[in-house]
Write an enzyme that holds these catalytic residues in place. Structure first.
Site, PDB file in Angstrom:
ATOM      1  N   TRP A 147       0.739  -1.128  -0.006  1.00 24.67           N
ATOM      2  CA  TRP A 147      -0.060  -0.021  -0.114  1.00 24.67           C
ATOM      3  C   TRP A 147       0.900   1.194  -0.067  1.00 24.67           C
ATOM      4  O   TRP A 147       1.851   1.317   0.716  1.00 24.67           O
ATOM      5  CB  TRP A 147      -0.864  -0.133   1.314  1.00 24.67           C
ATOM      6  CG  TRP A 147      -1.550   1.210   1.307  1.00 24.67           C
ATOM      7  CD1 TRP A 147      -2.598   1.776   0.643  1.00 24.67           C
ATOM      8  CD2 TRP A 147      -2.143   1.895   2.546  1.00 24.67           C
ATOM      9  NE1 TRP A 147      -3.258   2.800   1.136  1.00 24.67           N
ATOM     10  CE2 TRP A 147      -2.819   2.889   2.379  1.00 24.67           C
ATOM     11  CE3 TRP A 147      -1.363   1.821   3.851  1.00 24.67           C
ATOM     12  CZ2 TRP A 147      -3.195   3.788   3.382  1.00 24.67           C
ATOM     13  CZ3 TRP A 147      -1.563   2.876   4.839  1.00 24.67           C
ATOM     14  CH2 TRP A 147      -2.732   3.716   4.636  1.00 24.67           C
ATOM     15  N   ASP A 228      -1.887  -5.214   9.364  1.00 27.68           N
ATOM     16  CA  ASP A 228      -2.831  -4.157   8.593  1.00 27.68           C
ATOM     17  C   ASP A 228      -3.983  -5.046   8.247  1.00 27.68           C
ATOM     18  O   ASP A 228      -3.930  -5.882   7.257  1.00 27.68           O
ATOM     19  CB  ASP A 228      -2.002  -3.492   7.403  1.00 27.68           C
ATOM     20  CG  ASP A 228      -2.678  -2.534   6.852  1.00 27.68           C
ATOM     21  OD1 ASP A 228      -3.967  -2.464   7.168  1.00 27.68           O
ATOM     22  OD2 ASP A 228      -1.935  -1.504   5.974  1.00 27.68           O
ATOM     23  N   LYS A 265     -13.529  -0.141   4.326  1.00 26.24           N
ATOM     24  CA  LYS A 265     -14.105  -0.990   3.263  1.00 26.24           C
ATOM     25  C   LYS A 265     -15.090  -1.844   3.626  1.00 26.24           C
ATOM     26  O   LYS A 265     -16.306  -2.063   2.959  1.00 26.24           O
ATOM     27  CB  LYS A 265     -12.803  -1.878   2.717  1.00 26.24           C
ATOM     28  CG  LYS A 265     -11.385  -1.063   2.713  1.00 26.24           C
ATOM     29  CD  LYS A 265     -11.456  -0.158   1.349  1.00 26.24           C
ATOM     30  CE  LYS A 265     -10.176   0.537   1.481  1.00 26.24           C
ATOM     31  NZ  LYS A 265      -9.679   1.367   0.657  1.00 26.24           N
TER      32      LYS A 265
END
Ligand code: PLP
Length: 418
Positions: A147, A228, A265
């Site tokens: 990311w 994460d 999300k």
């Protein structure tokens, strides 16, 4: 006796306090979205930013979230401050969701939890915590590619970040040998960032067996796993499956670990900045001390976190009916993304796009990592109004029945032109 006083004035002629600020180019993905927004072409397609879109290309408020909002409104929503560590019911339920009830009960007394500003804020708070507890600063190992914000979050806090390769770009697949050997050679006492699932940007996750092997290496090498977890439930449609690595490391290997949760999300709460950091520590006493440190760090950073998203998420997670509805929403989102992945794959083959596209089907999660050259990515934007990250990562959620053929045909045309 005479005293000399010097008067120093700030005038227009004096140098700026910020004279040494250097120009930092805008964040590539946010800049791409801004460019897309000003594009007036009717056929434009945004595959840049990782935000879910429904079958009509529109943002989707999850039905479970909609219901939760109605409940909160009916209860009389106020705008009071939350406590410094955030909404207790949100912290508890978020942690319970990630660990599952059996493991949660087992480690509950050793948990330190803190609400944070979505996934990014959770990572940042984890960095602050590690910085205040570890001297010298541990090295942070970050999988590559990753990311786009990982390095920035930790290097801005003074950490040395070291990339390691987990991806075989020739085969467009996970490179487990490289992954394992990087961990085997990591400096003991370091931190390793792990994408719990739906590895951004490649969509290449270790299998369960591979996670188990990686976990053993992390344990043997004395590393601290910092997960994460931005996509729990959003990846496969099932939170338990997506949380496998977290639960194995904590429950089976007995590791101390950190988990950075985001509800951007999986609940579509992007702009509400709803996240939670939790640490599984060695002992009850360590957990109490760690949590008190988190409280001090949070107070000096943001005083207290935003309330609305946390209230929405806590209501969904604590209400049986809403939770079941949320599970359906997760299946809806992950199912539509999977269907669009297959549609893109089929259309690329139908239009004879040169190359083998099997990797698209192997990948999972929100993104497809196409493996296109930068000039093709540029042509797609400039000629076809199709926007994607420079590394050819596409947000599959931006595809729908109306645009998927257009995207595939355009890619095929660009590649054939060479
Ligand atoms: C791997 C990963 N981590 C963290 C985040 C942070 O997201 P947010 O701060 O919006 O929760 C993202 C968002 O795209 C991500 O892909």
């Amino acid at each position: 006796m005479t005293t000399h006083t010097t008067t120093v004035t700030q005038t227009e002629a004096s140098p700026s306090f910020f004279a040494s600020a250097t120009y930092i180019p805008p964040d590539a993905i946010f800049a791409l979205t801004a460019e897309y927004n000003t594009d007036t072409a009717p056929e434009k397609v945004n595959l840049g930013q990782g935000t879910y879109r429904d079958a009509n290309g529109q943002p989707w408020v999850l039905p479970a979230v909609q219901k939760s909002r109605e409940i909160l409104l009916a209860q009389g929503l106020n705008h009071e401050y939350l406590p410094i560590l955030g909404l207790q019911s949100f912290r508890d339920n978020a942690t319970l969701m990630a660990l599952g009830s059996e493991l949660y009960e087992r480690v509950q007394s050793r948990l330190a939890t803190c609400q944070a500003l979505s996934g990014t804020g959770s990572l940042h708070t984890a960095g602050l915590l590690l910085r205040s507890c570890r001297n010298p600063l541990p090295k942070i190992y970050i999988p590559s590619p990753t990311w786009s914000n990982h390095h920035q979050v930790f290097s801005s806090l003074g950490f040395t970040c070291e990339s390691f390769n987990y991806y075989n770009s020739a085969h467009k697949d996970l490179d487990i040998e490289s992954y394992s050997s990087a961990l085997q050679n990591a400096d003991p006492g370091s931190v390793v960032i792990l994408h719990a699932c739906a590895h951004n940007p490649t969509g290449c996750d270790p299998s369960k067996q591979q996670w188990m092997e990686l976990g053993h290496i992390i344990k043997q090498r004395g590393l601290f796993p910092l997960f994460d977890a931005a996509y729990l439930g959003f990846n496969s449609g099932n939170v338990d499956d997506d949380a496998f690595a977290i639960r194995y490391f904590v429950g089976e290997l007995g590791l101390e670990a950190g988990v950075c949760l985001s509800f951007a999300k999986n609940m579509g709460l992007y702009g509400e900045r709803t996240g939670c950091l939790f640490l599984v520590t060695r002992s009850k006493e360590t957990a109490v001390n760690t949590q008190s440190t988190l409280e001090m760090l949070q107070r000096s950073e943001v005083s207290n976190p935003p309330a609305y998203g946390a209230k929405i998420a806590a209501t969904v997670l604590s209400n049986r009916e809403l939770k079941d509805l949320w599970y359906k929403d997760l299946e809806t989102m992950s199912g539509r993304i999977r269907a669009m992945r297959v549609a893109l794959y089929n259309s690329l083959n139908k239009y004879g796009a040169p190359g083998n596209w099997d990797h698209l089907i192997r990948q999972s999660g929100m993104f497809g990592f196409l493996g296109l050259e930068p000039d093709v990515v540029l042509q797609l934007k400039d000629k076809y109004h199709i926007y994607m990250a420079a590394n050819s990562r596409v947000s599959i959620a931006g595809l729908n029945e109306k645009n998927v053929e257009y995207v595939a045909r355009s890619i095929a045309e660009c590649l054939k032109r060479g």
